[in-house]
Design a protein around this motif. Sequence first.
Motif, mmCIF file in Angstrom:
data_model
loop_
_atom_site.group_PDB
_atom_site.id
_atom_site.type_symbol
_atom_site.label_atom_id
_atom_site.label_comp_id
_atom_site.label_asym_id
_atom_site.label_seq_id
_atom_site.Cartn_x
_atom_site.Cartn_y
_atom_site.Cartn_z
ATOM 1 N N ARG A 265 -85.392 -71.792 25.608
ATOM 2 C CA ARG A 265 -85.698 -73.131 25.106
ATOM 3 C C ARG A 265 -86.698 -73.833 26.024
ATOM 4 N NH1 ARG A 265 -81.913 -78.118 25.917
ATOM 5 N NH2 ARG A 265 -83.662 -78.762 27.169
ATOM 6 N N ASP A 266 -87.706 -74.469 25.430
ATOM 7 C CA ASP A 266 -88.682 -75.210 26.228
ATOM 8 C C ASP A 266 -87.980 -76.304 27.019
ATOM 9 O OD1 ASP A 266 -90.931 -73.773 25.501
ATOM 10 O OD2 ASP A 266 -91.404 -75.070 23.806
ATOM 11 N N VAL A 267 -88.396 -76.466 28.258
ATOM 12 C CA VAL A 267 -87.823 -77.489 29.122
ATOM 13 C C VAL A 267 -88.706 -78.725 29.053
ATOM 14 C CG1 VAL A 267 -87.226 -78.061 31.500
ATOM 15 C CG2 VAL A 267 -86.849 -75.741 30.645
ATOM 16 N N ASP A 268 -88.093 -79.846 28.724
ATOM 17 C CA ASP A 268 -88.806 -81.126 28.709
ATOM 18 C C ASP A 268 -88.961 -81.580 30.154
ATOM 19 O OD1 ASP A 268 -89.637 -83.776 28.510
ATOM 20 O OD2 ASP A 268 -88.334 -84.198 26.794
ATOM 21 N N PRO A 269 -90.186 -81.854 30.593
ATOM 22 C CA PRO A 269 -90.393 -82.267 31.990
ATOM 23 C C PRO A 269 -89.591 -83.511 32.382
ATOM 24 C CG PRO A 269 -92.492 -81.828 30.933
ATOM 25 C CD PRO A 269 -91.444 -81.766 29.864
ATOM 26 N N SER A 270 -89.202 -84.315 31.400
ATOM 27 C CA SER A 270 -88.420 -85.517 31.718
ATOM 28 C C SER A 270 -86.919 -85.237 31.821
ATOM 29 C CB SER A 270 -88.670 -86.601 30.669
ATOM 30 O OG SER A 270 -88.169 -86.192 29.407
ATOM 31 N N ASP A 271 -86.494 -84.004 31.462
ATOM 32 C CA ASP A 271 -85.074 -83.649 31.590
ATOM 33 C C ASP A 271 -84.676 -83.650 33.061
ATOM 34 O OD1 ASP A 271 -84.725 -83.276 28.886
ATOM 35 O OD2 ASP A 271 -84.755 -81.086 28.965
ATOM 36 N N PRO A 272 -83.529 -84.267 33.374
ATOM 37 C CA PRO A 272 -83.081 -84.219 34.774
ATOM 38 C C PRO A 272 -82.627 -82.808 35.130
ATOM 39 C CG PRO A 272 -81.399 -85.225 33.391
ATOM 40 C CD PRO A 272 -82.605 -84.994 32.515
ATOM 41 N N GLU A 273 -82.750 -82.477 36.402
ATOM 42 C CA GLU A 273 -82.293 -81.168 36.864
ATOM 43 C C GLU A 273 -80.789 -81.064 36.656
ATOM 44 O OE1 GLU A 273 -82.299 -78.572 40.966
ATOM 45 O OE2 GLU A 273 -83.846 -80.084 40.635
ATOM 46 N N PRO A 274 -80.305 -79.912 36.190
ATOM 47 C CA PRO A 274 -78.860 -79.765 35.990
ATOM 48 C C PRO A 274 -78.103 -80.045 37.287
ATOM 49 C CG PRO A 274 -80.026 -77.895 35.052
ATOM 50 C CD PRO A 274 -81.030 -78.696 35.831
ATOM 51 N N ALA A 275 -77.091 -80.869 37.189
ATOM 52 C CA ALA A 275 -76.299 -81.233 38.369
ATOM 53 C C ALA A 275 -75.475 -80.036 38.834
ATOM 54 C CB ALA A 275 -75.370 -82.394 38.029
ATOM 55 N N PRO A 276 -75.257 -79.926 40.133
ATOM 56 C CA PRO A 276 -74.400 -78.835 40.623
ATOM 57 C C PRO A 276 -72.945 -79.112 40.282
ATOM 58 C CG PRO A 276 -75.100 -80.230 42.435
ATOM 59 C CD PRO A 276 -75.813 -80.725 41.208
ATOM 60 N N LEU A 277 -72.179 -78.055 40.215
ATOM 61 C CA LEU A 277 -70.741 -78.209 40.007
ATOM 62 C C LEU A 277 -70.103 -78.758 41.270
ATOM 63 C CD1 LEU A 277 -69.804 -74.878 38.204
ATOM 64 C CD2 LEU A 277 -70.062 -77.129 37.190
ATOM 65 N N LYS A 278 -68.959 -79.387 41.114
ATOM 66 C CA LYS A 278 -68.213 -79.882 42.263
ATOM 67 C C LYS A 278 -67.799 -78.672 43.104
ATOM 68 C CE LYS A 278 -64.144 -82.525 43.481
ATOM 69 N NZ LYS A 278 -62.948 -83.205 43.010
ATOM 70 N N ALA A 279 -68.011 -78.768 44.416
ATOM 71 C CA ALA A 279 -67.702 -77.654 45.318
ATOM 72 C C ALA A 279 -66.190 -77.493 45.475
ATOM 73 C CB ALA A 279 -68.339 -77.902 46.672
ATOM 74 N N GLY A 280 -65.809 -76.303 45.832
ATOM 75 C CA GLY A 280 -64.404 -76.016 46.123
ATOM 76 C C GLY A 280 -63.693 -75.403 44.937
ATOM 77 N N ARG A 281 -62.490 -74.977 45.219
ATOM 78 C CA ARG A 281 -61.682 -74.344 44.187
ATOM 79 C C ARG A 281 -60.944 -75.373 43.372
ATOM 80 N NH1 ARG A 281 -59.766 -68.655 45.646
ATOM 81 N NH2 ARG A 281 -61.326 -68.028 47.136
ATOM 82 N N LYS A 282 -60.646 -75.013 42.141
ATOM 83 C CA LYS A 282 -59.842 -75.893 41.283
ATOM 84 C C LYS A 282 -58.394 -75.839 41.773
ATOM 85 C CE LYS A 282 -62.696 -75.258 37.233
ATOM 86 N NZ LYS A 282 -62.780 -74.758 35.868
ATOM 87 N N PRO A 283 -57.693 -76.963 41.690
ATOM 88 C CA PRO A 283 -56.301 -76.941 42.128
ATOM 89 C C PRO A 283 -55.465 -76.030 41.214
ATOM 90 C CG PRO A 283 -56.874 -79.074 41.190
ATOM 91 C CD PRO A 283 -58.117 -78.253 41.230
ATOM 92 N N LYS A 284 -54.453 -75.405 41.802
ATOM 93 C CA LYS A 284 -53.570 -74.546 41.038
ATOM 94 C C LYS A 284 -52.714 -75.408 40.115
ATOM 95 C CE LYS A 284 -53.196 -70.758 44.284
ATOM 96 N NZ LYS A 284 -52.299 -69.906 45.045
#
Length: 89
Positions: free
Chosen positions: A67-86
């Motif tokens: 898919r073409d990337v729109d130059p105005s699209d914000p960069e995808p945010a990183p996921l929250k670091a660390g493991r998910k709680p059990k």
Amino acid sequence: MDTRSTIGWNLRRLRVAKGLSQERLALESGIDRAYVGRVERGSENVTVSTLEAFANVLGVRVSALFRDVDPSDPEPAPLKAGRKPKALN
């Protein structure tokens, strides 16, 4: 933006939207985690079979990775670091 960068951008966008880490995407697609990172940075020439493996895990068509990337699209945010709680039983 060149094709490799477009694929990397879309891969990261779709992966983050799905809530998957690079490690989880790599594990579920049978691809090395470091390779996933290189694809997302646009420094790898990926094969069609690799794109298909990513698309299957992400639940999209391979064409979604182009898919073409729109130059105005914000960069995808990183996921929250660390493991998910059990989960508590």
